[in-house]
Motif scaffolding. Structure first.
Motif, PDB file in Angstrom:
ATOM      1  N   LEU A 192      44.776  48.653  43.302  1.00  0.00           N
ATOM      2  CA  LEU A 192      45.398  48.571  44.619  1.00  0.00           C
ATOM      3  C   LEU A 192      46.744  47.862  44.603  1.00  0.00           C
ATOM      4  O   LEU A 192      47.387  47.745  45.650  1.00  0.00           O
ATOM      5  N   GLY A 193      47.158  47.366  43.436  1.00  0.00           N
ATOM      6  CA  GLY A 193      48.410  46.629  43.340  1.00  0.00           C
ATOM      7  C   GLY A 193      48.151  45.172  42.994  1.00  0.00           C
ATOM      8  O   GLY A 193      47.013  44.752  42.736  1.00  0.00           O
ATOM      9  N   PRO A 194      49.187  44.359  42.992  1.00  0.00           N
ATOM     10  CA  PRO A 194      49.003  42.934  42.683  1.00  0.00           C
ATOM     11  C   PRO A 194      48.079  42.259  43.692  1.00  0.00           C
ATOM     12  O   PRO A 194      48.055  42.609  44.867  1.00  0.00           O
ATOM     13  N   GLU A 195      47.332  41.299  43.208  1.00  0.00           N
ATOM     14  CA  GLU A 195      46.465  40.512  44.076  1.00  0.00           C
ATOM     15  C   GLU A 195      47.310  39.782  45.125  1.00  0.00           C
ATOM     16  O   GLU A 195      48.224  39.029  44.777  1.00  0.00           O
ATOM     17  N   PRO A 196      47.047  39.988  46.414  1.00  0.00           N
ATOM     18  CA  PRO A 196      47.910  39.385  47.446  1.00  0.00           C
ATOM     19  C   PRO A 196      47.606  37.916  47.727  1.00  0.00           C
ATOM     20  O   PRO A 196      48.415  37.253  48.377  1.00  0.00           O
ATOM     21  N   HIS A 197      46.475  37.410  47.239  1.00  0.00           N
ATOM     22  CA  HIS A 197      46.068  36.058  47.607  1.00  0.00           C
ATOM     23  C   HIS A 197      46.271  35.084  46.447  1.00  0.00           C
ATOM     24  O   HIS A 197      45.956  35.388  45.301  1.00  0.00           O
ATOM     25  N   HIS A 198      46.762  33.906  46.814  1.00  0.00           N
ATOM     26  CA  HIS A 198      47.044  32.872  45.820  1.00  0.00           C
ATOM     27  C   HIS A 198      46.960  31.514  46.521  1.00  0.00           C
ATOM     28  O   HIS A 198      47.795  31.206  47.362  1.00  0.00           O
ATOM     29  N   PHE A 199      45.972  30.733  46.285  1.00  0.00           N
ATOM     30  CA  PHE A 199      44.849  30.834  45.363  1.00  0.00           C
ATOM     31  C   PHE A 199      43.792  31.795  45.898  1.00  0.00           C
ATOM     32  O   PHE A 199      43.730  32.064  47.092  1.00  0.00           O
ATOM     33  N   SER A 200      42.884  32.215  44.970  1.00  0.00           N
ATOM     34  CA  SER A 200      41.649  32.857  45.391  1.00  0.00           C
ATOM     35  C   SER A 200      40.505  32.175  44.644  1.00  0.00           C
ATOM     36  O   SER A 200      40.725  31.193  43.925  1.00  0.00           O
ATOM     37  N   PHE A 201      39.281  32.700  44.830  1.00  0.00           N
ATOM     38  CA  PHE A 201      38.100  32.014  44.308  1.00  0.00           C
ATOM     39  C   PHE A 201      37.096  33.059  43.843  1.00  0.00           C
ATOM     40  O   PHE A 201      37.107  34.201  44.315  1.00  0.00           O
ATOM     41  N   PHE A 202      36.216  32.667  42.881  1.00  0.00           N
ATOM     42  CA  PHE A 202      35.147  33.583  42.495  1.00  0.00           C
ATOM     43  C   PHE A 202      33.798  32.887  42.609  1.00  0.00           C
ATOM     44  O   PHE A 202      33.690  31.671  42.519  1.00  0.00           O
ATOM     45  N   LYS A 203      32.767  33.716  42.794  1.00  0.00           N
ATOM     46  CA  LYS A 203      31.379  33.250  42.774  1.00  0.00           C
ATOM     47  C   LYS A 203      30.606  34.192  41.877  1.00  0.00           C
ATOM     48  O   LYS A 203      30.556  35.403  42.114  1.00  0.00           O
ATOM     49  N   ALA A 204      30.030  33.638  40.804  1.00  0.00           N
ATOM     50  CA  ALA A 204      29.330  34.453  39.823  1.00  0.00           C
ATOM     51  C   ALA A 204      27.973  34.893  40.341  1.00  0.00           C
ATOM     52  O   ALA A 204      27.275  34.140  41.045  1.00  0.00           O
ATOM     53  N   ALA A 205      27.586  36.125  39.985  1.00  0.00           N
ATOM     54  CA  ALA A 205      26.234  36.587  40.275  1.00  0.00           C
ATOM     55  C   ALA A 205      25.233  35.762  39.467  1.00  0.00           C
ATOM     56  O   ALA A 205      25.565  35.179  38.429  1.00  0.00           O
ATOM     57  N   ARG A 206      23.999  35.744  39.923  1.00  0.00           N
ATOM     58  CA  ARG A 206      22.990  34.888  39.310  1.00  0.00           C
ATOM     59  C   ARG A 206      22.846  35.164  37.814  1.00  0.00           C
ATOM     60  O   ARG A 206      22.702  34.245  37.002  1.00  0.00           O
ATOM     61  N   LYS A 207      22.891  36.423  37.401  1.00  0.00           N
ATOM     62  CA  LYS A 207      22.637  36.771  35.998  1.00  0.00           C
ATOM     63  C   LYS A 207      23.744  36.296  35.065  1.00  0.00           C
ATOM     64  O   LYS A 207      23.558  36.266  33.849  1.00  0.00           O
ATOM     65  N   VAL A 208      24.918  35.912  35.602  1.00  0.00           N
ATOM     66  CA  VAL A 208      26.000  35.404  34.746  1.00  0.00           C
ATOM     67  C   VAL A 208      26.435  34.013  35.201  1.00  0.00           C
ATOM     68  O   VAL A 208      27.577  33.606  34.976  1.00  0.00           O
ATOM     69  N   ALA A 209      25.511  33.279  35.823  1.00  0.00           N
ATOM     70  CA  ALA A 209      25.873  31.971  36.387  1.00  0.00           C
ATOM     71  C   ALA A 209      25.470  30.789  35.512  1.00  0.00           C
ATOM     72  O   ALA A 209      25.670  29.642  35.910  1.00  0.00           O
TER      73      ALA A 209
END
Length: 657
Positions: free
Chosen positions: A443-460
């Motif tokens: 979709l193009g460059p990420e428009p948000h800075h900063f952003s955040f992630f939350k890992a799914a349980r299987k990779v947490a």
């Protein structure tokens, strides 16, 4: 191309001798017997001595160049070569090719002209404020000196320094570019022409060597692409210098070895960087560099700068000798051994390395992250065979042309794993992903800075149960079809340091899900939407490393090596030697002291380390500590052979039969 050298040096010294014209007693204390005895006592088997320095002065009775005005010895170069050969030490002649202050000061028509029409940049006032151009009469002058040295002295090699990519807009280069149909307003084309000028100089030197009956000379052109080096590679890296750091050796040597050429890792004895006459690093730090070089498949070299009087500093060579005594103990084990890798970080821009050294943060971050996880990996430019790797990694900004796309698709058909991040994996026009196997829309460059992630349980596993900050924007992607979202992306209330007319937004909390993923899995393809590797180099977030490990284990549950109870800063590398597997364990921790200097003063003392090597056919029958000979019991578990190492004080070499 020149033929490959018969034997790479094992314990080298690269000696600088750049001497200002105001020094009046050059060579006054040169004693050939003491000089060569000092080197021999330190275990040195190869040394680069000096024909022409950065200032442009010669240190032999040249009829072409300009001897140093303070030279008190009739022939320093010849005296050093003869003295070294008398003790069985090979000697190469050093030529500074990218600098020659004496001659471009007096022959201004030999200077490079910058884009603004200047030949001197007096505001810089460092090495590089004026540079000679190899497309002028300077080239014939320098080749004349090379011919002169080859005719007079039985040198074993030639080292040409300073061949950087700085472009030239002088009339000779403008005429050459126009004749080649190049656009002189396109800086990339101008740089390509400058590189071709240097390539022509390199070919001329190779012809001179053959014409003089010396086809087996060791030739190195420092600054030219490593892929194009004719005989071997010398990896110049001073870890204590801010521009290098201790992250540099792993990423540089792992690329050099992928080219299948003999390699020397040229570290330095200096506390800071080159020309630090009074700086001497600790034994532990130099020993770490050399042990690391050996563990990665490279030989060792230590940089020095001789005093103008040409007397070697005894304390320096005692230190080098102490280190090389330890190197000698390892050499019989690694002779004929080859590093084993199951992963490759692929970056086509490496084909130009080291000319683009300062734009390689993504590779340095990848090398650090993989090192800390004890994975076995190479860095490569993608031009060679990739079929031997189980995992290929495209870091952050690597686009995929048709040739690389075919290799990646063949890799996926073999069941291999592909990892990419940010805009890596896109086509060269960055309009979408290059492989149809990617079920993602770009979709193009990420428009948000900063952003955040939350890992799914299987990779947490080992991740904090909270949103983790993404400090650099990457690529906005949208899943298409059936994909597995391994980490969700969260947007902020507003972007970093945005301004609404009333306030600058300095406090950036997460607001809500962005509706797009941070990490997705598409079969054996993993894509991280943010620049994981550059961000790890810049910010060293442990959560990034853990997220990468957890995601990769879904696709690669059985890595070659697993290590228990070693800190992240420690390193573990695997070599193959016939039916033997050699595992190097290095436990050191560079410490940042002050603003920019990394220091190692002592090794780490790590106890009760367990090494698990994936069984690749025959089981391990015996294990021992190579340097002490101590036998260790072997146990098996889930397709791995395991060995408990009671103690690693800085370094151990584990030999598995």
């Amino acid at each position: 191309m020149m033929p490959a050298i018969k034997q790479c040096p094992r314990r080298a010294v690269h000696m600088d001798f750049h001497t200002m014209p105001g020094v009046y007693d050059v060579g006054a204390q040169f004693d050939p017997d003491a000089f060569s005895r000092t080197l021999a006592d330190a275990g040195v088997d190869y040394i680069t001595v000096f024909a022409k320095c950065n200032l442009g002065f010669a240190y032999y009775p040249t009829k072409i160049g300009t001897p140093h005005p303070g030279l008190k010895h009739p022939d320093l170069l010849g005296g050093m070569v003869r003295a070294c050969h008398a003790r069985g030490i090979r000697a190469a002649a050093y030529f500074q090719a990218g600098l020659d202050h004496e001659h471009v000061l007096r022959r201004r028509e030999w200077c490079k002209v910058d884009r603004d029409g200047k030949i001197y940049d007096m505001a810089k006032m460092n090495h590089w404020f004026r540079r000679p151009c190899l497309n002028t009469g300077y080239r014939d002058y320098l080749l004349g000196m090379v011919r002169e040295v080859l005719a007079r002295y039985p040198v074993d090699g030639l080292f040409f320094d300073g061949l950087g990519p700085a472009p030239c807009y002088g009339v000779e280069c403008l005429d050459g570019m126009r004749a080649a149909g190049l656009n002189i307003d396109d800086e990339a084309q101008v740089k390509r022409f400058s590189l071709e000028v240097m390539r022509k100089f390199q070919r001329d030197v190779e012809k001179l060597a053959r014409a003089q009956g010396k086809p087996d000379l060791l030739l190195f052109f420092n600054g030219m692409p490593w892929r194009e080096q004719p005989t071997h590679i010398e990896v110049e890296v001073i870890p204590t210098a801010p521009e290098y750091g201790y992250d540099a050796i792993p990423f540089m040597v792992r690329y050099a070895r992928s080219l299948k050429k003999p390699c020397l890792t040229m570290t330095g004895r200096f506390h800071r960087s080159w020309r630090d006459f009074g700086g001497l690093r600790s034994k532990a730090s130099l020993l770490f560099d050399c042990r690391q070089a050996l563990s990665l498949g490279s030989a060792c070299s230590v940089g020095d700068h001789a005093h103008p009087r040409a007397r070697l500093e005894p304390a320096v060579y005692r230190r080098i000798g102490e280190v090389y005594d330890e190197v000698k103990k390892i050499e019989p084990w690694v002779a004929g051994a080859a590093p084993v890798s199951e992963m490759a970080v692929v970056c086509p821009d490496l084909a130009e390395f080291p000319q683009n050294f300062y734009s390689m943060q993504h590779l340095r971050g990848a090398a650090r992250l993989l090192n800390e996880l004890k994975y076995q990996f190479d860095l490569c430019d993608g031009l060679g065979d990739l079929s031997g790797y189980r995992v290929l990694i495209l870091p952050d900004n690597v686009t995929v042309d048709p040739r690389l796309r075919r290799k990646l698709q063949a890799h996926l058909r073999r069941g291999g794993v592909l990892v990419s991040s940010a805009t890596a994996g896109l086509n060269p026009g960055k309009t979408g992903f290059a492989l149809p196997e990617y079920k993602l829309d770009y979709l193009g460059p990420e428009p948000h800075h900063f952003s955040f992630f939350k890992a799914a349980r299987k990779v947490a596993a080992d991740l904090p149960d909270m949103l983790t900050t993404i400090y650099q924007p990457g690529a906005a992607v949208r899943p298409r079809g059936r994909v597995e979202i391994l980490a969700g992306l969260y947007r902020p209330y507003f972007n970093q340091q945005s301004w609404d007319g009333y306030h600058e937004n300095l406090y950036i909390p997460p607001e809500k899900p962005a509706g797009r993923p941070a990490v997705v899995r598409m079969g054996n393809i993993l894509h991280f939407s943010f620049p994981l590797f550059t961000a790890y180099y810049e910010f060293a977030v442990p959560a990034y490393r853990q997220l990468f490990r957890n995601c990769l284990e879904l696709c690669l549950p059985d890595p070659m090596l697993r290590i228990e109870n070693m800190p992240a800063c420690a390193q573990a590398t695997v070599m193959r030697k016939g039916r033997q597997r050699l595992i190097h364990l290095l436990a050191y921790m560079p410490e940042l002291r002050g603003r920019a200097t990394q220091v190692i003063e002592e090794p780490l003392d790590v106890r009760d380390v367990t090494v698990w090597l994936r069984r690749g056919g025959r089981p391990v029958r015996s294990a021992r500590l190579a340097l002490s000979g101590a036998a260790l019991p072997v146990r098996t578990r889930g397709g791995y052979d395991g060995v408990a190492v009671p103690r690693v004080r800085g370094y151990e070499l584990l030999a598995l039969e």
